[in-house]
Motif scaffolding. Structure first.
Motif, PDB file in Angstrom:
ATOM      1  N   GLY A  66     -38.288   6.166 -15.802  1.00 41.98           N
ATOM      2  CA  GLY A  66     -37.072   6.273 -14.993  1.00 41.98           C
ATOM      3  C   GLY A  66     -35.883   6.364 -16.694  1.00 41.98           C
ATOM      4  N   ILE A  67     -36.138   5.121 -16.806  1.00 41.19           N
ATOM      5  CA  ILE A  67     -35.666   4.278 -18.359  1.00 41.19           C
ATOM      6  C   ILE A  67     -35.026   5.324 -19.220  1.00 41.19           C
ATOM      7  CG2 ILE A  67     -36.118   2.738 -19.459  1.00 41.19           C
ATOM      8  CD1 ILE A  67     -36.731   1.071 -18.033  1.00 41.19           C
ATOM      9  N   GLY A  68     -36.541   6.128 -19.344  1.00 38.06           N
ATOM     10  CA  GLY A  68     -35.952   8.023 -20.489  1.00 38.06           C
ATOM     11  C   GLY A  68     -35.453   7.803 -19.956  1.00 38.06           C
ATOM     12  N   LEU A  69     -35.279   8.706 -18.514  1.00 33.79           N
ATOM     13  CA  LEU A  69     -34.340   9.837 -17.932  1.00 33.79           C
ATOM     14  C   LEU A  69     -33.218   9.522 -18.242  1.00 33.79           C
ATOM     15  CD1 LEU A  69     -36.051  11.358 -14.652  1.00 33.79           C
ATOM     16  CD2 LEU A  69     -35.813  12.037 -16.955  1.00 33.79           C
ATOM     17  N   PHE A  70     -33.247   8.218 -17.994  1.00 27.58           N
ATOM     18  CA  PHE A  70     -31.044   6.914 -17.807  1.00 27.58           C
ATOM     19  C   PHE A  70     -30.676   7.493 -19.536  1.00 27.58           C
ATOM     20  CE2 PHE A  70     -29.013   3.741 -18.712  1.00 27.58           C
ATOM     21  CZ  PHE A  70     -27.723   3.223 -18.089  1.00 27.58           C
ATOM     22  N   LEU A  71     -31.442   6.894 -20.291  1.00 24.05           N
ATOM     23  CA  LEU A  71     -31.137   7.158 -21.771  1.00 24.05           C
ATOM     24  C   LEU A  71     -30.996   8.373 -22.914  1.00 24.05           C
ATOM     25  CD1 LEU A  71     -33.567   4.351 -23.333  1.00 24.05           C
ATOM     26  CD2 LEU A  71     -31.114   3.631 -22.892  1.00 24.05           C
ATOM     27  N   GLN A  72     -31.971   9.295 -21.551  1.00 25.32           N
ATOM     28  CA  GLN A  72     -31.513  10.333 -22.067  1.00 25.32           C
ATOM     29  C   GLN A  72     -30.116  11.634 -21.771  1.00 25.32           C
ATOM     30  OE1 GLN A  72     -32.671  12.372 -24.635  1.00 25.32           O
ATOM     31  NE2 GLN A  72     -31.632  14.084 -24.288  1.00 25.32           N
ATOM     32  N   LEU A  73     -29.960  10.399 -20.479  1.00 23.93           N
ATOM     33  CA  LEU A  73     -28.363  10.921 -19.967  1.00 23.93           C
ATOM     34  C   LEU A  73     -27.442  10.806 -20.510  1.00 23.93           C
ATOM     35  CD1 LEU A  73     -29.043  10.417 -16.203  1.00 23.93           C
ATOM     36  CD2 LEU A  73     -28.299  12.384 -17.186  1.00 23.93           C
ATOM     37  N   LEU A  74     -27.478   9.665 -21.749  1.00 20.53           N
ATOM     38  CA  LEU A  74     -25.909   8.912 -22.032  1.00 20.53           C
ATOM     39  C   LEU A  74     -25.574   9.832 -23.878  1.00 20.53           C
ATOM     40  CD1 LEU A  74     -27.616   5.178 -22.976  1.00 20.53           C
ATOM     41  CD2 LEU A  74     -25.393   6.173 -20.985  1.00 20.53           C
TER      42      LEU A  74
END
Length: 400
Positions: A101-109
């Motif tokens: 989830g954190i990895g996806l969130f960072l990629q969304l940035l």
């Protein structure tokens, strides 16, 4: 009474001896992982210094600017690797979903105002003038740990295609790769796709499911190639021998010329001519060209040999892993790091068109280096657990 006249004492001594032998073997495996990783990072620092010295000086950072920057990332990444290696495997299993989830969130940035384009790819975030990062590198590690955790959880259901594909491929991997592809970074997406396939293969997914995934991946790559004029131009230019000297063929041609100029023994460390602004990304994507020019064919072969040895050690870790989680994670990391290394080398020697992927643990680049080091820490954590597991198996057999 001597050990020879006491069967119980003899058995105890045998168990102790075998346990010590297994611990030594394990220690050698873990030591090999540490040694090869540190050797690659140390060698990379030397080559980054050589390859970046001229461009750093011209940019006003001094001859050592590139080295100090890369060394800073290494000093951050190495303690994180040690921390990851010290964590029990249960930690990675427990937090796999959160990490993903954190990895996806960072990629969304990258799609927020923090996102910036580098060479046409929107795959970076920039905070202020001094901090930049590539979230897709973090997402690679999060994705492979998550795949391992899901496969372990669904182990009783594996063998049925729908359970092998859901949720690992749909929506998990498709979502992760899709976010990176939205930033137009097909090279990184291809590495991530290989990582997914590697994790699924070593995690024990059926050949039928793997065939469907590979076929879908190949069709997707073809689609995104033919629908992108820039990618098609690079592919056709490569097929034409990169003859467009002043255009798309510039980097590929100068990379091959640098390799050819090195001969058997090279021109000597620091003696590269290509790094004098003739070769773009000399300290990053095309650092292997500088290695070949300065250290010659011998030096280039030694680099390839280090990655081959690292692959063999990782295969040993996979064979000794306790469960499907360990096998899938180490398999995925192996395909990621070793596969990316050979894709990078294939680009430099002219087998593949320019894809824009760095040489793991060697090329300059902070996020990539830190992510690879943490990934190696996870592999070491699994290797240590695998050693314990093998010892438990051996002692259990002796007691029976």
């Amino acid at each position: 009474m001597s050990a020879g006249s006491n069967p119980g004492a003899f058995g105890a001594q045998t168990r102790i001896s075998l346990g010590a032998s297994l611990r030594a073997g394990t220690d050698r495996t873990v030591a090999a992982l540490y040694a090869i990783t540190l050797l690659l990072v140390g060698f990379g620092l030397i080559m980054v210094l050589s390859a970046s010295s001229i461009t750093s000086y011209v940019a006003g950072q001094g001859f050592f600017g590139g080295l100090w920057r890369q060394a800073t990332f290494a000093l951050i990444g190495l303690p994180l690797m040690l921390l990851a290696a010290a964590m029990p495997v249960t930690f990675w299993k427990r937090w796999a979903w959160w990490l993903f989830g954190i990895g996806l969130f960072l990629q969304l940035l990258v799609f927020t105002p923090l996102g910036v384009e580098v060479y046409g790819n929107r795959n970076w975030i920039q905070i202020g003038t001094s901090f930049s990062a590539q979230p897709s590198e973090t997402l690679k590690l999060a994705l492979v740990v998550w795949i391992g955790a899901v496969l372990l959880k669904k182990e009783p259901l594996l063998g049925e295609m729908k359970h092998e594909l859901i949720p690992v491929v749909f929506p998990g991997a498709v979502l992760a790769l899709g976010l990176v592809l939205l930033g137009d970074d097909l090279g990184t997406v291809m590495i991530m796709a290989a990582l997914v396939i590697g994790a699924l293969y070593f995690g024990g997914v059926s050949w039928k499911s793997l065939g469907v995934i590979v076929l879908g991946g190949v069709l997707a790559v073809i689609f995104f190639l033919v629908t992108s004029p820039n990618r098609m131009a690079r592919l056709l230019g490569h097929a034409d021998g990169d003859s467009d000297y002043s255009g798309l063929g510039w980097q590929a041609l100068h990379g091959k010329w640098a390799l050819a100029g090195g001969g058997l023994f090279g021109v000597g460390l620091g003696g590269s001519k290509a790094k004098w602004n003739w070769l773009p990304a000399a300290d990053n994507d095309f650092i292997f060209a500088i290695i070949g020019e300065e250290l010659g064919l011998i030096g280039a072969i030694l680099v390839v040999a280090m990655f081959v040895v690292l692959a063999l050690v990782m295969l040993r870790v996979i064979a000794r892993a306790r469960d499907r989680f360990g096998k899938a994670v180490v398999g995925g990391v192996m395909v990621w790091i070793i596969g990316q290394a050979f894709v990078n080398i294939a680009v430099v020697v002219g087998i593949l068109p320019v894809l824009g992927v760095p040489l793991p643990l060697i090329s300059s680049g902070g996020t990539a280096l830190i992510a690879c080091l943490v990934a190696m820490g996870v592999v070491i954590s699994i290797a240590r657990d695998g050693t314990l597991y093998q010892r438990e198996l051996a002692e259990g057999k002796l007691l029976r």
